[in-house]
Design a protein around this motif. Structure first.
Motif, mmCIF file in Angstrom:
data_model
loop_
_atom_site.group_PDB
_atom_site.id
_atom_site.type_symbol
_atom_site.label_atom_id
_atom_site.label_comp_id
_atom_site.label_asym_id
_atom_site.label_seq_id
_atom_site.Cartn_x
_atom_site.Cartn_y
_atom_site.Cartn_z
ATOM 1 N N GLU A 18 22.059 -6.659 1.625
ATOM 2 C CA GLU A 18 21.954 -5.731 1.750
ATOM 3 C C GLU A 18 20.244 -4.590 1.642
ATOM 4 N N PHE A 19 19.192 -5.527 0.864
ATOM 5 C CA PHE A 19 18.177 -4.100 0.939
ATOM 6 C C PHE A 19 17.075 -4.695 0.058
ATOM 7 N N THR A 20 16.132 -4.543 0.694
ATOM 8 C CA THR A 20 15.116 -5.355 1.573
ATOM 9 C C THR A 20 14.110 -5.272 -0.045
ATOM 10 N N TRP A 21 12.828 -6.395 -0.403
ATOM 11 C CA TRP A 21 12.154 -6.084 -1.281
ATOM 12 C C TRP A 21 11.015 -5.031 -0.595
ATOM 13 N N SER A 22 10.858 -4.562 0.418
ATOM 14 C CA SER A 22 10.023 -3.547 0.564
ATOM 15 C C SER A 22 10.684 -2.311 0.227
ATOM 16 N N GLU A 23 12.044 -1.938 0.103
ATOM 17 C CA GLU A 23 13.031 -1.225 0.422
ATOM 18 C C GLU A 23 13.169 -0.956 -1.446
ATOM 19 N N LEU A 24 12.993 -2.224 -2.027
ATOM 20 C CA LEU A 24 13.371 -2.072 -3.392
ATOM 21 C C LEU A 24 12.018 -1.315 -4.354
ATOM 22 N N LYS A 25 10.944 -1.816 -3.666
ATOM 23 C CA LYS A 25 9.392 -1.674 -4.036
ATOM 24 C C LYS A 25 9.339 -0.161 -4.118
ATOM 25 N N GLN A 54 22.256 4.646 -1.971
ATOM 26 C CA GLN A 54 22.523 3.679 -1.985
ATOM 27 C C GLN A 54 21.776 3.259 -3.079
ATOM 28 N N LEU A 55 20.088 3.307 -2.978
ATOM 29 C CA LEU A 55 18.667 3.056 -3.532
ATOM 30 C C LEU A 55 18.899 3.710 -5.437
ATOM 31 N N GLU A 56 19.472 4.371 -5.288
ATOM 32 C CA GLU A 56 19.372 5.667 -6.265
ATOM 33 C C GLU A 56 20.848 5.757 -6.909
ATOM 34 N N TYR A 57 22.292 5.364 -6.405
ATOM 35 C CA TYR A 57 22.712 4.676 -7.188
ATOM 36 C C TYR A 57 22.511 3.547 -7.800
ATOM 37 N N ILE A 58 22.341 1.731 -6.895
ATOM 38 C CA ILE A 58 22.258 0.523 -8.076
ATOM 39 C C ILE A 58 20.830 0.928 -8.646
ATOM 40 N N PHE A 59 19.643 1.469 -8.930
ATOM 41 C CA PHE A 59 19.059 2.104 -9.677
ATOM 42 C C PHE A 59 19.411 2.622 -10.956
ATOM 43 N N LEU A 69 11.891 5.642 3.916
ATOM 44 C CA LEU A 69 12.991 5.441 3.983
ATOM 45 C C LEU A 69 14.508 6.436 4.688
ATOM 46 N N PRO A 70 15.237 5.678 5.008
ATOM 47 C CA PRO A 70 16.223 7.237 5.365
ATOM 48 C C PRO A 70 16.660 7.724 4.196
ATOM 49 N N ASN A 71 17.917 8.909 4.351
ATOM 50 C CA ASN A 71 18.481 9.319 3.274
ATOM 51 C C ASN A 71 19.620 8.823 2.426
ATOM 52 N N ASP A 72 20.204 7.838 3.571
ATOM 53 C CA ASP A 72 21.465 6.850 3.172
ATOM 54 C C ASP A 72 21.052 6.114 2.563
ATOM 55 N N HIS A 90 1.575 -1.091 -0.097
ATOM 56 C CA HIS A 90 0.223 -0.071 0.058
ATOM 57 C C HIS A 90 1.105 1.681 0.267
ATOM 58 N N LEU A 91 1.830 1.335 1.408
ATOM 59 C CA LEU A 91 2.530 2.342 1.439
ATOM 60 C C LEU A 91 3.610 2.848 -0.305
ATOM 61 N N SER A 92 3.568 0.708 -0.911
ATOM 62 C CA SER A 92 4.566 2.415 -2.382
ATOM 63 C C SER A 92 3.744 2.507 -3.345
ATOM 64 N N LYS A 93 2.213 2.255 -3.164
ATOM 65 C CA LYS A 93 1.674 2.363 -4.160
ATOM 66 C C LYS A 93 1.073 4.050 -3.812
ATOM 67 N N LEU A 94 0.971 4.310 -2.523
ATOM 68 C CA LEU A 94 0.953 5.704 -2.425
ATOM 69 C C LEU A 94 2.094 6.484 -2.848
ATOM 70 N N ILE A 95 3.200 6.186 -2.412
ATOM 71 C CA ILE A 95 4.500 6.622 -2.858
ATOM 72 C C ILE A 95 4.425 7.052 -4.345
ATOM 73 N N TYR A 96 3.807 6.013 -5.399
ATOM 74 C CA TYR A 96 3.836 5.761 -6.872
ATOM 75 C C TYR A 96 2.598 7.148 -6.703
ATOM 76 N N GLU A 97 1.722 7.426 -6.375
ATOM 77 C CA GLU A 97 0.266 8.417 -6.307
ATOM 78 C C GLU A 97 1.016 9.713 -5.486
ATOM 79 N N GLY A 98 2.441 9.772 -5.071
ATOM 80 C CA GLY A 98 2.981 10.881 -4.285
ATOM 81 C C GLY A 98 1.833 11.532 -3.752
#
Length: 142
Positions: A119-126, A96-101, A89-92, A73-81
């Motif tokens: 290193e990353f959870t599924w949720s963090e990636l989503k 890190q995610l910005e770098y791997i993406f 997610l914390p800034n650090d 649900h949170l992923s969808k809410l992020i997607y919808e802005g």
């Protein structure tokens, strides 16, 4: 034959006039009109609890859903802005995610998960992918 039927009907009416007069059905139940309030979507319910600073695990317990469902649900809410990536997610971790993406164009997140393991959870990636999709459709900087 039809005269006989009429005669029998008239005789029946005379003998059972109470039954015949009762043409209307008795109203036993009255329909009550309940004012229907629009039902909130499951995402809106999660959003409201999240806005109230309720932890994800507690939201899941309150809503009787899994934490994975709440995270989706949170992923969808992020997607919808409706919520910011910084809210989940914390800034650090975002850095890190910005770098791997960078230059990652795959539809599936499995290759990233395989490459980076725990290193990353599924949720963090989503969450981050939802943020990227929102940003690309709205040209919104981080």
């Amino acid at each position: 034959k039809s005269n006989k039927i009429k005669l029998v009907q008239e005789q029946f009416k005379e003998e059972n006039h109470v039954l015949v007069e009762d043409d209307q059905d008795e109203v036993r139940y009255t329909k009550t009109k309940k004012s229907k309030t629009p039902k909130k979507s499951t995402y809106e319910e999660t959003f409201e609890l999240f806005q109230a600073k309720t932890p994800i695990k507690t939201i899941a317990e309150i809503r009787k859903l899994t934490t994975q469902t709440i995270e989706s649900h949170l992923s969808k809410l992020i997607y919808e802005g409706k919520i910011s990536i910084n809210d989940v997610l914390p800034n650090d971790k975002i850095d890190q995610l910005e770098y791997i993406f960078v230059n990652y164009k795959e539809e599936s997140l499995s290759p990233l998960k395989e490459k980076y393991g725990d290193e990353f959870t599924w949720s963090e990636l989503k969450f981050y992918r939802a943020y990227l999709e929102f940003s690309s459709t709205n040209n919104t900087p981080k």
